[in-house]
Design a protein around this motif. Structure first.
Motif, PDB file in Angstrom:
ATOM      1  N   UNK A 148       9.926  90.658  41.111  1.00  0.00           N
ATOM      2  CA  UNK A 148      10.762  91.598  40.369  1.00  0.00           C
ATOM      3  C   UNK A 148      10.172  92.996  40.299  1.00  0.00           C
ATOM      4  N   UNK A 149       8.846  93.095  40.246  1.00  0.00           N
ATOM      5  CA  UNK A 149       8.195  94.403  40.189  1.00  0.00           C
ATOM      6  C   UNK A 149       8.174  95.088  41.549  1.00  0.00           C
ATOM      7  N   UNK A 150       8.208  94.329  42.644  1.00  0.00           N
ATOM      8  CA  UNK A 150       8.091  94.915  43.980  1.00  0.00           C
ATOM      9  C   UNK A 150       9.423  95.458  44.484  1.00  0.00           C
ATOM     10  N   UNK A 151      10.517  94.738  44.266  1.00  0.00           N
ATOM     11  CA  UNK A 151      11.757  95.030  44.976  1.00  0.00           C
ATOM     12  C   UNK A 151      12.289  96.437  44.712  1.00  0.00           C
ATOM     13  N   UNK A 152      12.351  96.859  43.460  1.00  0.00           N
ATOM     14  CA  UNK A 152      12.967  98.149  43.132  1.00  0.00           C
ATOM     15  C   UNK A 152      12.162  99.317  43.681  1.00  0.00           C
ATOM     16  N   UNK A 153      10.857  99.454  43.373  1.00  0.00           N
ATOM     17  CA  UNK A 153      10.120 100.591  43.936  1.00  0.00           C
ATOM     18  C   UNK A 153      10.055 100.557  45.459  1.00  0.00           C
ATOM     19  N   UNK A 154      10.021  99.364  46.058  1.00  0.00           N
ATOM     20  CA  UNK A 154      10.002  99.271  47.515  1.00  0.00           C
ATOM     21  C   UNK A 154      11.279  99.838  48.112  1.00  0.00           C
ATOM     22  N   UNK A 155      12.421  99.529  47.511  1.00  0.00           N
ATOM     23  CA  UNK A 155      13.699 100.039  48.007  1.00  0.00           C
ATOM     24  C   UNK A 155      13.800 101.541  47.825  1.00  0.00           C
ATOM     25  N   UNK A 156      13.396 102.032  46.659  1.00  0.00           N
ATOM     26  CA  UNK A 156      13.489 103.466  46.382  1.00  0.00           C
ATOM     27  C   UNK A 156      12.582 104.261  47.313  1.00  0.00           C
ATOM     28  N   UNK A 157      11.359 103.799  47.499  1.00  0.00           N
ATOM     29  CA  UNK A 157      10.416 104.497  48.374  1.00  0.00           C
ATOM     30  C   UNK A 157      10.925 104.520  49.813  1.00  0.00           C
ATOM     31  N   UNK A 158      11.463 103.404  50.277  1.00  0.00           N
ATOM     32  CA  UNK A 158      11.859 103.300  51.678  1.00  0.00           C
ATOM     33  C   UNK A 158      13.029 104.210  52.034  1.00  0.00           C
ATOM     34  N   UNK A 159      13.966 104.416  51.101  1.00  0.00           N
ATOM     35  CA  UNK A 159      15.206 105.122  51.436  1.00  0.00           C
ATOM     36  C   UNK A 159      15.311 106.500  50.800  1.00  0.00           C
ATOM     37  N   UNK A 160      14.330 106.893  50.017  1.00  0.00           N
ATOM     38  CA  UNK A 160      14.440 108.133  49.262  1.00  0.00           C
ATOM     39  C   UNK A 160      14.523 109.361  50.155  1.00  0.00           C
ATOM     40  N   UNK A 161      13.894 109.326  51.309  1.00  0.00           N
ATOM     41  CA  UNK A 161      13.815 110.524  52.146  1.00  0.00           C
ATOM     42  C   UNK A 161      14.685 110.436  53.396  1.00  0.00           C
ATOM     43  N   UNK A 162      15.517 109.407  53.497  1.00  0.00           N
ATOM     44  CA  UNK A 162      16.391 109.265  54.667  1.00  0.00           C
ATOM     45  C   UNK A 162      17.709 110.009  54.456  1.00  0.00           C
ATOM     46  N   UNK A 163      18.287 110.578  55.518  1.00  0.00           N
ATOM     47  CA  UNK A 163      19.612 111.188  55.394  1.00  0.00           C
ATOM     48  C   UNK A 163      20.664 110.141  55.019  1.00  0.00           C
ATOM     49  N   UNK A 164      21.664 110.563  54.289  1.00  0.00           N
ATOM     50  CA  UNK A 164      22.674 109.633  53.780  1.00  0.00           C
ATOM     51  C   UNK A 164      23.434 108.943  54.912  1.00  0.00           C
ATOM     52  N   UNK A 165      23.686 109.677  56.010  1.00  0.00           N
ATOM     53  CA  UNK A 165      24.470 109.086  57.098  1.00  0.00           C
ATOM     54  C   UNK A 165      23.713 107.986  57.838  1.00  0.00           C
ATOM     55  N   UNK A 166      22.418 107.867  57.598  1.00  0.00           N
ATOM     56  CA  UNK A 166      21.619 106.827  58.253  1.00  0.00           C
ATOM     57  C   UNK A 166      21.454 105.581  57.375  1.00  0.00           C
ATOM     58  N   UNK A 167      22.068 105.579  56.200  1.00  0.00           N
ATOM     59  CA  UNK A 167      21.806 104.501  55.248  1.00  0.00           C
ATOM     60  C   UNK A 167      22.241 103.137  55.771  1.00  0.00           C
ATOM     61  N   UNK A 168      23.429 103.039  56.368  1.00  0.00           N
ATOM     62  CA  UNK A 168      23.923 101.738  56.826  1.00  0.00           C
ATOM     63  C   UNK A 168      23.014 101.142  57.888  1.00  0.00           C
TER      64      UNK A 168
END
Length: 507
Positions: A381-401
């Motif tokens: 539970x402690x890993x999932x949220x910060x891992x997701x935020x860190x991984x996608x925070x700096x990616x362009x929105x059109x690359x999300x999918x």
């Protein structure tokens, strides 16, 4: 290099707060629906084997082909969303997944059950990546942590709750009900998607890099089959495993070479230039390795070594879900903190839980499993949220999918690899230790000669006594094998901690 955060998209393109909450609720339900199938079939495999008159190898195909179908279809998520829109793919995905689940429950033969499981995996593969992409695009950056804390409950708790409910239903009714229970949930999720998910945007491109897709699909299918069947077929002593290994190596080489030279590759390697996303893929690979391994080992340990029934095992494993819930509730507040210490704490807690599991005795109690499972769940539970935020925070929105499809592909790949490794460690260690123990089962062994005459437990006199002694040695050897697997789990948990130092954040 240090990745700089991108500008947040205009708030005008986002739904209002109430709509966002309804979207989040719907997609969390969709995610939990699919995540349940990761472990739900495992509970009833013995019942399926008897009812369908299948061998151990044959019934394992029910799990193997579902995993392969999911792994092959997951990379298609980005192209499908761009071609047909996210809403369309979610509607078709939930509908097909629900129908396939019903077909699994109605299947009269093993062959039809395997075919239904293939369709279940293929239709369900885009659900989690697309749901995560929509949630992240629906919320501004400063609210994504809290949103992912709720969404993550569906990703992680589905596989935890499924064995509990499925084990009870299979004991009270039969194995078919582990699939029937998914149908009403699927219909509810379909209604939610139809009402609340209105993202009809699409790139409109008909182009698909078939070379990249086919080479990746063949690599995944061959490698996954090799992992799932390797232990049963004695690994590289089997011509089938050797062929799968050769095909997987060739297809991986062709996929990498093609992706680096093609003008429009199936999966864009430029995504790896984003530092945080590249590190996030490494971390989610290890997260996948650790996530479901205890859930795979503990049921076999409790049933084979301690004789627990399926329904009790499901309840015991539910303690992991309690720990995960606590972790997610903490992340409502903790998502505002520096994610690196939280990530490190989550992996460290899983390592500590693994260490205590590796110290289990053969007479372990229910409480031993409860608190260690809850501790491991807290780490998840402690890993999932910060891992997701860190991984996608700096990616362009059109690359999300596309990025989320790769993210979940890597997570699933890590899970399948490490589960196979853990099972191999357990089985091989059990065989080695059993062979060593049998060498001491001889008349000259003083431990057998000088047992108390009133409480003579083990003996070499007669076939019955030898069978009893052999059974106990097999039980002890199996326990040693499980403990060795938990040692490996512990080392993996702690080995990933230095990667936290590579994450770069904006001050």
């Amino acid at each position: 290099m240090t990745a700089e955060p991108i500008d947040d998209p205009a708030e005008a393109t986002r739904p209002d707060a109430l709509t966002r909450a309804l979207i989040l609720t719907t997609l969390t339900m969709v995610t939990a629906l699919y995540a349940m199938t990761v472990t739900i079939a495992n509970v009833s495999l013995p019942q399926m084997q008897g009812a369908l008159s299948a061998t151990t190898d044959q019934i394992a195909l029910v799990v193997t082909f579902n995993i392969i179908a999911t792994a092959v279809a997951t990379p298609m998520t980005g192209w499908l969303a761009a071609r047909f829109s996210r809403r369309t793919i979610l509607l078709w995905g939930v509908s097909g997944f629900t129908v396939a689940s019903l077909a699994c429950g109605l299947a009269p033969t093993l062959e039809l059950l395997v075919v239904a499981r293939v369709f279940q995996g293929a239709f369900g593969a885009p659900l989690v990546p697309l749901s995560q992409a929509i949630v992240m695009d629906s919320y501004p950056k400063h609210q994504q942590g809290s949103a992912m804390a709720i969404f993550g409950m569906g990703v992680v708790l589905g596989p935890v709750l499924a064995p509990t409910i499925g084990g009870y239903l299979s004991e009270v009714y039969n194995w078919r009900w582990v699939f029937f229970m998914i149908v009403p949930c699927g219909l509810a999720a379909l209604a939610g998607v139809a009402i609340y998910i209105q993202d009809r945007s699409k790139a409109g491109s008909n182009y698909l890099d078939w070379t990249g897709f086919l080479t990746l699909a063949m690599f995944i299918a061959a490698f996954q089959f090799m992992l799932d069947q390797g232990e049963r077929l004695d690994w590289f002593d089997s011509a089938t495993i050797l062929l799968c290994g050769a095909v997987a190596a060739l297809m991986l080489y062709l996929f990498i070479a093609h992706s680096l030279t093609a003008e429009r590759p199936f999966l864009d390697p430029k995504l790896l230039l984003d530092r945080n996303y590249a590190i996030g893929l490494l971390l989610v690979f290890v997260f996948g390795m650790l996530n479901f391994t205890p859930m795979t080992l503990l049921p076999a340990l409790l049933q084979g070594v301690r004789g627990y029934p399926d329904s009790i095992i499901g309840v015991v494993l539910g303690a992991r879900g309690v720990g995960t819930l606590v972790g997610f509730f903490f992340m409502f507040w903790g998502s505002k903190l520096d994610p690196r210490p939280t990530l490190a704490a989550g992996f460290a807690l899983q390592g500590i839980a693994g260490w205590y599991m590796s110290q289990f005795s053969i007479n372990l109690t229910t409480f031993d499993v409860l608190w260690t499972s809850a501790l491991q769940g807290l780490g998840v539970g402690l890993v999932w949220v910060p891992l997701t935020v860190v991984s996608f925070n700096t990616l362009p929105r059109e690359k999300t999918s596309e990025a989320t499809a790769i993210f979940h592909l890597v997570r699933n790949f890590g899970s399948s690899i490490y589960i196979s490794i853990a099972i191999s460690i357990a089985l091989n260690s059990a065989r080695v230790n059993y062979a060593e123990m049998t060498a001491h089962a001889r008349p000259t062994n003083e431990a057998l000669q000088f047992q108390d005459s009133l409480f003579r437990v083990w003996s070499l006199d007669g076939a019955g006594a030898l069978a009893g002694l052999s059974g106990e040695m097999a039980r002890q050897a199996a326990m040693i094998g499980y403990l060795n697997s938990f040692y490996a789990f512990t080392l993996t948990s702690f080995a990933v901690l230095p990667l936290m130092l590579l994450i770069r954040l904006r001050r």
